[in-house]
Design a protein around this motif. Sequence first.
Motif, short mmCIF file in Angstrom:
data_model
loop_
_atom_site.label_atom_id
_atom_site.label_comp_id
_atom_site.label_asym_id
_atom_site.label_seq_id
_atom_site.Cartn_x
_atom_site.Cartn_y
_atom_site.Cartn_z
N ASP A 269 0.87 -1.19 0.00
CA ASP A 269 0.00 0.00 0.00
C ASP A 269 0.90 1.24 0.00
O ASP A 269 1.92 1.26 0.69
CB ASP A 269 -0.92 0.00 1.24
CG ASP A 269 -2.12 0.93 1.05
OD1 ASP A 269 -1.89 2.15 0.86
OD2 ASP A 269 -3.25 0.42 1.07
N LYS B 209 -11.69 -0.51 2.02
CA LYS B 209 -11.16 0.52 2.92
C LYS B 209 -12.32 1.41 3.37
O LYS B 209 -13.29 1.58 2.62
CB LYS B 209 -10.11 1.34 2.18
CG LYS B 209 -8.86 0.58 1.76
CD LYS B 209 -7.89 1.51 1.03
CE LYS B 209 -6.65 0.81 0.61
NZ LYS B 209 -5.69 1.70 -0.08
N ASN C 279 -2.03 2.89 6.22
CA ASN C 279 -2.74 1.65 5.88
C ASN C 279 -1.85 0.42 6.12
O ASN C 279 -2.31 -0.61 6.60
CB ASN C 279 -3.20 1.68 4.43
CG ASN C 279 -4.32 2.68 4.20
OD1 ASN C 279 -5.09 2.99 5.11
ND2 ASN C 279 -4.43 3.18 2.97
#
Length: 564
Positions: free
Chosen positions: A17, A112, A22
């Motif tokens: 990522d 997400k 994250n």
Amino acid sequence: MIKAKQMQRPQLVLVVDDQEINRDALGIILEDNYEILYAENGQEALTLMRENADELSLVLLDLMMPVMSGFEVLETAEKEEALAHIPIIVLTAEKSAELQALQMGAADFITKPFDLPEVIEARVGRIIELSEGRQLISAAEHDKLTMLYTRNFFIEYANRLYHYHPELKMEAVVINIEQFHSINALNGREFGDDALRLIGDEIRAFLSETTGIASRVEGDRFDIYCVHQDDYRALLKRFQTRVNSLSLSVNIHLRMGVKPWSAEIEPIMMFDCAWAACNMVRGDYQNPLMIYDEEMRKRELLHQRLLNDLRSAVDTRQLTVFYQPKYDIQCDPPRLASAEALIRWKHPELGMISPGEFVPLFEGNGLIGVVDSYVWREAAAQIARWKGKYDFTLPVSVNLSRSDVFDPTLIDRLEKLIEGNGLDFRNMKLEVTESAYTDNAAQVLDVIARLRDMGFEIEMDDFGSGYSSLNMLSDMPIDVLKMDMKFIRNIENSETDRRLVTLILDIARYLNVSVVAEGVETLGQLEILRKGGCQLVQGYYFSRPLPPQDFEKLIEREIAIKRS
């Protein structure tokens, strides 16, 4: 005590990522159960995937990243064989990207933001478990050496093709390597594996051009289930050419059996038929292809009937031992010197069955020892009866097959048989075919030498059929060479055959052993052999094989000549 599970290294997960927050969030969720690697773009991800391809259990992959996107990683991983097995869960906030990612090979997706840690843990665990299960199945599904199906999976997939796609009219093809064990023994296991691998490669290339599946069933046997081919001889030549490329100095011969499509026969039975056809051309280097047909089916049924009936034939004495005389032709007139015991089978329903039909069958199925033991018992008892009736001892030759030689009870059985009938060991000669000396030669020679030391005379049968070498011959414990009848057949008309016979007689004199010429049918053949120094002959010139009661007339005639 520490449990094995606790000792195992944690599974390795790659988190990809471009946002550090994250990566950290996923790391916190997974770090208690997994070892974590991190990458901040697709390019770094591919580098780490390639470096850890054998250890990675899962990749968590963001789709939208600079340098290289997650979509590009998916596309690359799908194409690279070393990466294709690694499951990938995509990370995205874009609902529209989920379907595209799944279509490109992603195993699952996580949306997400990461607000439900327990859901993420569950999905990661489930995907890893499913992937490992698939990898275990894949490992069992394919032969590691050739990457063809293993037998159980092959039969399952063949059955599915048979039941769900009858319009394909699939046919069964079996390929086998002649004398593969000898190739391994002479050239090494690695060379043999290379040969198997080459055949597997060519089979997979062939299947890429047609409809079908294939398996390396065992050892050097390959099964192919494919749609009809117009020219199986050309197909066999294709495989033979490929395997020939392995070495210019080693001859590797393939043979092939084919069972054409039949709506009534399921795959496993088709391959039984194809295998039977393949075995019909064992050792036939000129015609290594056999197509299974109705005649073969009838012969198979006959062979199965004979296999089933053998024990009954022994118990009910359907088997009869005939005797063919051997004459010493260096005497005038020729003198009855010995005989050969030959088996005959009068089946109550099938009538007389040729030894040429059932002897090779029993040799191939390991039952020839049953026949041999029967002949030994009958011959020993018959020698004893003639000895008691005529005060005349006639030595008799009996066959000793390869399977007999490797029987650990052989020597004890023969010793008890000779002593139980009040005979001398020289009264029963043991015939061993030339080919029996080739494989496991040291063990064969050891057993034969021990029998010879006991007093048995050893005859090498079918000498000249092409198996032994002259340097081996000097080490073989033998007393008699039996010249194959193919040398005798044309000696009156062929100068070459006469010279070969002369050569064999010279070899025998050099080795100080006697020669028996079999298949003698004419006076001309007899005279050539006599002048060449051949001691003993048998054949229709003197007599066909006879049952014991008819053979006794020859004994009575011999006794009368001696008295006159």
